[in-house]
Scaffold this active site. Structure first.
Site, PDB file in Angstrom:
ATOM      1  N   ASP A   1       0.916  -1.073  -0.055  1.00 27.38           N
ATOM      2  CA  ASP A   1      -0.015  -0.106  -0.152  1.00 27.38           C
ATOM      3  C   ASP A   1       0.871   1.249   0.020  1.00 27.38           C
ATOM      4  O   ASP A   1       2.152   0.950   0.244  1.00 27.38           O
ATOM      5  CB  ASP A   1      -1.098  -0.083   1.195  1.00 27.38           C
ATOM      6  CG  ASP A   1      -2.006   0.699   0.983  1.00 27.38           C
ATOM      7  OD1 ASP A   1      -2.266   1.466  -0.022  1.00 27.38           O
ATOM      8  OD2 ASP A   1      -3.003   0.636   1.683  1.00 27.38           O
TER       9      ASP A   1
ATOM     10  N   GLU B   1     -17.823   9.771   5.013  1.00 26.25           N
ATOM     11  CA  GLU B   1     -17.427   8.553   5.249  1.00 26.25           C
ATOM     12  C   GLU B   1     -16.449   8.195   4.182  1.00 26.25           C
ATOM     13  O   GLU B   1     -16.821   8.102   2.878  1.00 26.25           O
ATOM     14  CB  GLU B   1     -18.535   7.366   5.580  1.00 26.25           C
ATOM     15  CG  GLU B   1     -19.367   7.176   4.155  1.00 26.25           C
ATOM     16  CD  GLU B   1     -20.562   6.123   4.587  1.00 26.25           C
ATOM     17  OE1 GLU B   1     -20.430   5.365   5.484  1.00 26.25           O
ATOM     18  OE2 GLU B   1     -21.287   6.114   3.625  1.00 26.25           O
TER      19      GLU B   1
END
Length: 716
Positions: A265, A467
């Site tokens: 990542d 969100e």
């Protein structure tokens, strides 16, 4: 002299051409491993290291192109301009239709190839215009606070594995020689919030929950041939994922036999020494990552530190060759070193991007994703002849963000106002008013106009700024996460005011990527539809449902809890008390729930065995009859109840099938469950085990529905 030179060229040029033809890595007829080995042997150590980062450098002398590995395609080619925008991943999971999801990812890879071809034709080697996609996100959505849960296929490992596997198949294509695109299973592993601490938190978990819940979908995708796996930011039991010998070397590579490449990542390697603080510096991190199994770095750490690691004796050249070979294999599979005419995908162009069939598919997926949660008095579907005036209100009625979710492209968006207006035509009066903002709980608009209409559609809820991922969801109170499941207070207050003043039907449409407090608004609406973040055709799809062109058929891929107080601490990764598999408290709506305009009956039509062995397959044929007045789709869900043994799930999804049945009609659905699928991790032996004992197969339309129950036993 000129004659001598001419004769020399006549003799020497064919030799050069012949030598080029004999260069193994350029010969498409040679095996890929042989080609990779040949290319690696021609590179200097400095050149090898320059290829280990996501922004891979060109090596002109060997015709190695510059390439940016970082590309996104969560629910359509993302961050790369015009592309078809499908519903957010959680909405696609709500279709419970893996065949449809494969069609979606097939379209995505077609558009990706087209955009790549167009870019390369102009010698553009751009980020987000490549063929290596860091998707799907198959983390388990274990807690509704996690902002990135919208990117997943929900809380269930089985549903996640089947939807994720279908997505990978469509994205990578079915050509025997070339990948259409490369898919990446992420984030490996045990990664689902808190978002604010993702760069430093340590997920503590035992082997049973690790294997049965968090690794299940990853194993399924590896077995299915996913080309890449992305290691996560966090630690698992003290080991950073991207230097974890347990997760990478031992499980992924040695135990599962993964043959693709491992990518970090973005910035994960820096986290290991700067935030996790488990290694002294970047050089030691680079060496540990390569040795554990990392091949490609989404940062510049490997490119900057690997040479130092070699000089310090922390790495051997062979270690670098192994990592480089993995990513070069992917490039060869994508056809980077072959004549483009050999590649079946080379002809895709602008007409393959966002065309009419792709737009139609986006509409179909949005239709199947929306979940009807309430329909009091069968107010829906609305009759166009009965309702001559419609009021559309709400902060999200025209919101671009609430349509597209995160990780999206750009295209023509049909919002809810536009979809409803187009559906009813110019003979129907349609009005729109914003009605409320996202904060003010006292000042509202459109109340009088709503009272003057035959029906009101109120579009409320969240958007991806409330969100999502850390940094992107900039209005989320928890660094991307939500602190509760509440809808905005101003939206609730507005709907209450509408209900007080308006006596005619009110339809509430909720946009969100997770569990929200529907009970706070349900008493004030005659019907409630959860639209998720429905993509570019969301407005048309909602209209199709409202006016009965299609019956709602989406089903919840997550449990809708009544309160977060019923759940364990957010940072607790143990599965006890989480998801429908281990939670038996009160809920708003159970996992798998979704209403229809019609009804279905279930009737088994084969002789069901009552005893099985580990090598057997449980097979059940069930007749699904549409007993209502509308055509519709039923999602048949098969759950297993296990013997009463410590830490067994309460029940567990092990098969599902969507079926279309016309009113009055019936169809046979066949479900098959290999008994081996019922194995559980035995902590005493550290092995998988199918436990003998009494089981039960339950068929229904959600996790609490029991239309058919069939007890059986498993013998040793």
């Amino acid at each position: 002299m000129r004659v001598s030179r001419y004769l020399f060229l006549l003799l020497f040029v064919p030799i050069i051409a012949s030598a080029q033809q004999n260069i193994i890595y350029k010969d498409s007829k040679q095996p890929i491993n042989l080609r990779v080995k040949d290319l690696v042997s021609r590179l200097t150590l400095e050149e090898k290291v320059s290829l280990l980062g996501y922004n891979s450098k060109a090596v002109p002398r060997l015709d190695i192109p510059a390439y940016n590995w970082w590309n996104e395609a969560l629910h359509g080619v993302a961050r790369a301009g015009e592309a078809t925008i499908f519903p957010q991943a959680i909405g696609m999971a709500a279709t419970f239709n893996d065949d449809l999801l494969k069609q979606v990812s097939t379209v995505i890879s077609t558009e990706a190839r087209a955009k790549y071809n167009l870019a390369i034709a102009q010698d553009r080697h751009l980020q987000y215009m490549g063929l290596t996609f860091w998707t799907p996100n198959i983390n388990i959505f274990r807690d509704p606070r996690w902002g990135r849960g919208q990117e997943t296929y929900g809380e269930d490992p089985f549903l996640t594995s089947r939807m994720g596997g279908a997505f990978v198949k469509g994205l990578q294509g079915d050509d025997p020689h070339y990948l259409k695109a490369s898919a990446t299973a992420k984030h490996y592993a045990v990664h689902s919030g808190p978002e604010a601490g993702r760069h430093e938190f340590n997920a503590v978990i035992d082997e049973k929950d690790l294997r049965e819940t968090y690794l299940y979908a990853f194993k399924h995708l590896v077995d299915g041939g996913v080309e890449s796996v992305m290691c996560a930011y966090n630690r698992v039991n003290g080991e950073p994922c991207c230097t974890s010998n347990t997760l990478l070397s031992n499980i992924l590579i040695k135990e599962w036999g993964f043959k693709g490449h491992v990518v970090t990542d973005c910035g994960a390697l820096d986290d290991i020494y700067l935030r996790h603080k488990v290694m002294p510096d970047a050089v030691h991190v680079a060496a540990a990552a390569i040795k554990a199994g990392v091949d490609l770095d989404c940062s510049t750490l490997l490119q900057g530190e690997v040479m130092k690691a070699v000089k310090m004796g922390l790495l051997k050249v062979g270690d670098i060759d192994k990592a480089l070979s993995a990513i070069l294999r992917t490039e060869f599979k994508l056809g980077f070193y072959d004549d483009r005419n050999l590649n079946p995908y080379h002809s895709y162009g602008a007409d393959s991007v966002h065309n009419a069939p792709h737009i139609d598919l986006a509409r179909k997926v949005a239709q199947q994703s929306m979940v009807m949660l309430k329909n009091e008095g069968n107010v829906l579907p609305l009759s166009k002849s009965k309702y001559s005036s419609i009021m559309i209100v709400g902060p999200n009625a025209t919101s671009y963000d609430a349509m597209i979710g995160n990780y999206h492209g750009t295209s023509k968006i049909i919002n809810f106002v536009e979809g409803i207006t187009a559906a009813v035509g110019p003979a129907t009066r349609v009005e729109y008013d914003l009605g409320a903002d996202n904060r003010d709980t006292t000042h509202f608009g459109g109340i009088w106009a709503a009272g003057n209409a035959d029906v009101t559609v109120a579009v409320l809820g969240l958007s991806p700024v409330n969100e999502g991922e850390e940094g992107d969801a900039f209005l989320a109170p928890g660094g991307g996460d939500r602190l509760d499941i509440s809808l905005p207070a101003s939206h609730i207050a507005y709907l209450k005011k509408l209900r007080k003043e308006v006596k005619k039907p009110i339809i509430a449409v909720i946009t969100a990527g997770s569990d929200v407090d529907i009970e706070a608004i349900a008493p004030y609406a005659d019907a409630v539809i959860l639209a998720w973040y429905p993509g570019e055709q969301g407005g048309n799809a909602l209209a199709d449902i409202l006016f009965g062109d299609v019956s709602p058929s989406g089903h919840l891929p997550v449990t809708f809890y009544k309160s977060l107080s019923n759940l364990p601490d957010y940072k607790d990764y143990n599965m006890k008390g989480r998801t429908y598999r281990y939670y038996n408290g009160p809920v708003q709506y159970p996992f798998g729930f979704g209403m229809s305009y019609t009804q279905f009956s279930y009737q088994p039509n084969n002789i069901f065995k009552n005893s099985y062995k580990t090598a057997d397959t449980i097979t059940v044929n069930v007749n699904i009859k549409n007993t209502g007045n509308f055509n519709g789709d039923e999602v048949v869900q098969a759950y297993i109840q296990y013997p009463q043994i410590n830490r067994m799930p309460l029940k567990e999804l092990k098969a599902f099938k969507r079926v279309s049945v016309n009113k009055g009609g019936e169809k046979i659905v066949t479900l098959k469950i290999p008994v081996k699928e019922l194995q559980k991790w035995d902590l005493k032996t550290n092995k998988w085990k199918v436990y003998p004992g009494d089981y039960k197969l339950i068929l229904g339309s959600n996790s609490q529905d029991e239309k058919v129950t069939m007890p059986f036993t498993i013998n040793k």
